[in-house]
Design an enzyme around this catalytic site. Structure first.
Site, mmCIF file in Angstrom:
data_model
loop_
_atom_site.group_PDB
_atom_site.id
_atom_site.type_symbol
_atom_site.label_atom_id
_atom_site.label_comp_id
_atom_site.label_asym_id
_atom_site.label_seq_id
_atom_site.Cartn_x
_atom_site.Cartn_y
_atom_site.Cartn_z
ATOM 1 N N ASP A 129 2.135 -45.404 -5.694
ATOM 2 C CA ASP A 129 2.850 -44.720 -4.611
ATOM 3 C C ASP A 129 1.991 -44.665 -3.350
ATOM 4 O O ASP A 129 2.499 -44.773 -2.237
ATOM 5 C CB ASP A 129 3.215 -43.300 -5.037
ATOM 6 C CG ASP A 129 4.362 -43.278 -6.038
ATOM 7 O OD1 ASP A 129 5.211 -44.185 -5.980
ATOM 8 O OD2 ASP A 129 4.393 -42.360 -6.876
ATOM 9 N N ALA A 147 -0.576 -20.284 -1.392
ATOM 10 C CA ALA A 147 -1.294 -19.024 -1.556
ATOM 11 C C ALA A 147 -1.169 -18.097 -0.345
ATOM 12 O O ALA A 147 -2.147 -17.821 0.355
ATOM 13 C CB ALA A 147 -2.779 -19.310 -1.853
ATOM 14 N N ASP A 198 -3.349 -19.999 2.629
ATOM 15 C CA ASP A 198 -4.064 -21.290 2.652
ATOM 16 C C ASP A 198 -3.364 -22.319 3.530
ATOM 17 O O ASP A 198 -4.012 -23.195 4.099
ATOM 18 C CB ASP A 198 -4.186 -21.845 1.227
ATOM 19 C CG ASP A 198 -5.272 -21.131 0.437
ATOM 20 O OD1 ASP A 198 -5.871 -20.195 0.997
ATOM 21 O OD2 ASP A 198 -5.517 -21.508 -0.724
HETATM 22 P P1 NAD Z 1 -3.545 -39.638 -4.874
HETATM 23 O O1 NAD Z 1 -4.252 -40.876 -5.215
HETATM 24 O O2 NAD Z 1 -4.230 -38.313 -4.942
HETATM 25 O O3 NAD Z 1 -2.198 -39.625 -5.763
HETATM 26 C C1 NAD Z 1 -1.358 -38.593 -5.795
HETATM 27 C C2 NAD Z 1 -0.310 -38.753 -6.917
HETATM 28 O O4 NAD Z 1 0.926 -38.417 -6.328
HETATM 29 C C3 NAD Z 1 -0.149 -40.127 -7.548
HETATM 30 O O5 NAD Z 1 -0.025 -39.959 -8.939
HETATM 31 C C4 NAD Z 1 1.172 -40.632 -6.973
HETATM 32 O O6 NAD Z 1 1.896 -41.492 -7.868
HETATM 33 C C5 NAD Z 1 1.896 -39.341 -6.790
HETATM 34 N N1 NAD Z 1 2.961 -39.390 -5.788
HETATM 35 C C6 NAD Z 1 2.892 -39.842 -4.507
HETATM 36 N N2 NAD Z 1 4.085 -39.746 -3.946
HETATM 37 C C7 NAD Z 1 4.920 -39.215 -4.876
HETATM 38 C C8 NAD Z 1 6.280 -38.840 -4.875
HETATM 39 N N3 NAD Z 1 7.026 -38.977 -3.777
HETATM 40 N N4 NAD Z 1 6.797 -38.294 -6.008
HETATM 41 C C9 NAD Z 1 6.050 -38.125 -7.117
HETATM 42 N N5 NAD Z 1 4.750 -38.447 -7.184
HETATM 43 C C10 NAD Z 1 4.194 -38.985 -6.054
HETATM 44 O O7 NAD Z 1 -2.993 -39.760 -3.376
HETATM 45 P P2 NAD Z 1 -2.185 -40.909 -2.709
HETATM 46 O O8 NAD Z 1 -1.827 -41.960 -3.699
HETATM 47 O O9 NAD Z 1 -2.844 -41.292 -1.453
HETATM 48 O O10 NAD Z 1 -0.841 -40.103 -2.338
HETATM 49 C C11 NAD Z 1 -0.834 -39.117 -1.357
HETATM 50 C C12 NAD Z 1 0.094 -38.054 -1.864
HETATM 51 O O11 NAD Z 1 -0.594 -37.283 -2.835
HETATM 52 C C13 NAD Z 1 0.507 -37.047 -0.829
HETATM 53 O O12 NAD Z 1 1.595 -37.490 -0.071
HETATM 54 C C14 NAD Z 1 0.815 -35.842 -1.684
HETATM 55 O O13 NAD Z 1 2.194 -35.734 -1.975
HETATM 56 C C15 NAD Z 1 0.109 -36.075 -2.983
HETATM 57 N N6 NAD Z 1 -0.764 -34.944 -3.250
HETATM 58 C C16 NAD Z 1 -0.481 -34.194 -4.356
HETATM 59 C C17 NAD Z 1 -1.225 -33.075 -4.637
HETATM 60 C C18 NAD Z 1 -0.865 -32.270 -5.847
HETATM 61 O O14 NAD Z 1 0.075 -32.656 -6.563
HETATM 62 N N7 NAD Z 1 -1.561 -31.173 -6.093
HETATM 63 C C19 NAD Z 1 -2.281 -32.694 -3.815
HETATM 64 C C20 NAD Z 1 -2.548 -33.464 -2.696
HETATM 65 C C21 NAD Z 1 -1.754 -34.587 -2.412
#
Ligand code: NAD
Length: 267
Positions: A45, A185, A150
């Site tokens: 993704d 938070a 936060d």
């Molecule tokens: P990353 O490598 O940390 O991967 C984040 C995960 O999010 C991967 O498993 C990816 O498959 C999944 N993901 C991304 N878009 C998705 C969607 N629309 N639906 C379900 N899962 C999805 O970071 P990255 O690959 O550069 O992706 C950036 C994304 O990571 C941001 O847009 C944000 O949504 C997500 N993110 C999630 C968290 C969390 O879940 N706590 C925290 C920070 C960022």
């Protein structure tokens, strides 16, 4: 038809990219990184998010498709073993597209400098480098609450399964043109009070964040994080632009939710 390919850069993804290039050029499709009709992302993704931001200036003309070389992705939903089938489908152009809503975010500086405008496919989040954020939250021209905590995450329907979900937000079907605001938070006591629930805003309802004291923010737009100093306001709304995904077989949204979170035997 013109196509471009974006790889995650690992050897498996690069090998698949080479295969796709060779096959599609044999089918007389043109590799064109400047003005592609179709962008094929190979990786996860995150790779598709990168591809989206590379071609965000030509959303009207470009559709996206994602192949995953790791676990099943939300946008990267084709498996490497389906490659030949996919290539034949692509070569048979024209293809069908589905359109998903996007988030527009505008960061307006205090000093009269030009605003920064972005489109997010997943979400934008607003935090500070230190401590908690404090801002007035205005919705559709009315003061709604003063938020202290936060930060806030503002997501699209297709991004609702990403960061938003981890923050307790709802999953929204991408046929709904909406954005969702989720809290990170929040501080709730006798002095500070927030609604505490995720909010889902329809098209044309703008949310404005007005900082009260600290004006430096860490703002993410999908996978990109930047610090902005001296911010006057941050505006969020459903964008007028949409993203197009090429569809060569049905893979309904709720099935993708099921396969990603309940039962991953597809991956
Ligand atoms: P990353 O490598 O940390 O991967 C984040 C995960 O999010 C991967 O498993 C990816 O498959 C999944 N993901 C991304 N878009 C998705 C969607 N629309 N639906 C379900 N899962 C999805 O970071 P990255 O690959 O550069 O992706 C950036 C994304 O990571 C941001 O847009 C944000 O949504 C997500 N993110 C999630 C968290 C969390 O879940 N706590 C925290 C920070 C960022």
């Amino acid at each position: 038809m013109k196509f471009a390919i974006q790889s995650r850069g690992d050897s498996t993804s690069n090998e698949i990219c080479t295969k796709i290039k060779n096959y599609l050029t044999e089918f007389n499709l043109e590799l064109n990184e400047e003005t592609p009709d179709l962008v094929i992302s190979v990786g996860g993704d995150g790779t598709l998010l990168e591809a989206f931001h590379t071609y965000v200036h030509r959303l009207k003309h470009t559709a996206f498709i994602g192949i995953h070389t790791g676990h099943l992705g939300f946008y990267a939903d084709w498996q490497p073993k389906e490659l030949e089938k996919l290539i034949i489908e692509i070569a048979r152009t024209p293809f069908q597209v589905v359109e998903y809503p996007l988030l527009e975010i505008k960061i307006i500086p205090n000093d009269g400098e030009k605003e920064h405008r972005f489109l997010a496919l997943n979400e934008s989040s607003v935090k500070t480098p230190e401590g908690s954020v404090v801002f007035d939250v205005e919705i559709k021209g009315e003061h709604f609450e003063t938020f202290r905590g936060d930060g806030l995450c503002i997501s699209t329907p297709s991004g609702s399964t990403a960061y938003n979900k981890a923050l307790g937000g709802a999953i929204i079907h991408p046929s709904l043109e909406a954005i969702q605001i989720t809290e990170m938070a929040s501080i709730n006591n006798r002095v500070f009070r927030t609604v505490g629930s995720p909010l889902i805003l329809p098209k044309h309802h703008t949310c404005i964040l007005r900082p009260l004291n600290e004006r430096s923010f860490l703002i993410t737009v999908d996978h990109i994080t930047k610090e902005y100093k001296d911010v006057k306001t941050i505006e969020c709304r459903v964008a007028k632009e949409k993203v197009k995904f090429a569809r060569f077989r049905p893979f309904p949204f709720w099935k993708r939710v099921h396969d990603s979170f309940i039962d991953d035997n597809q991956a």
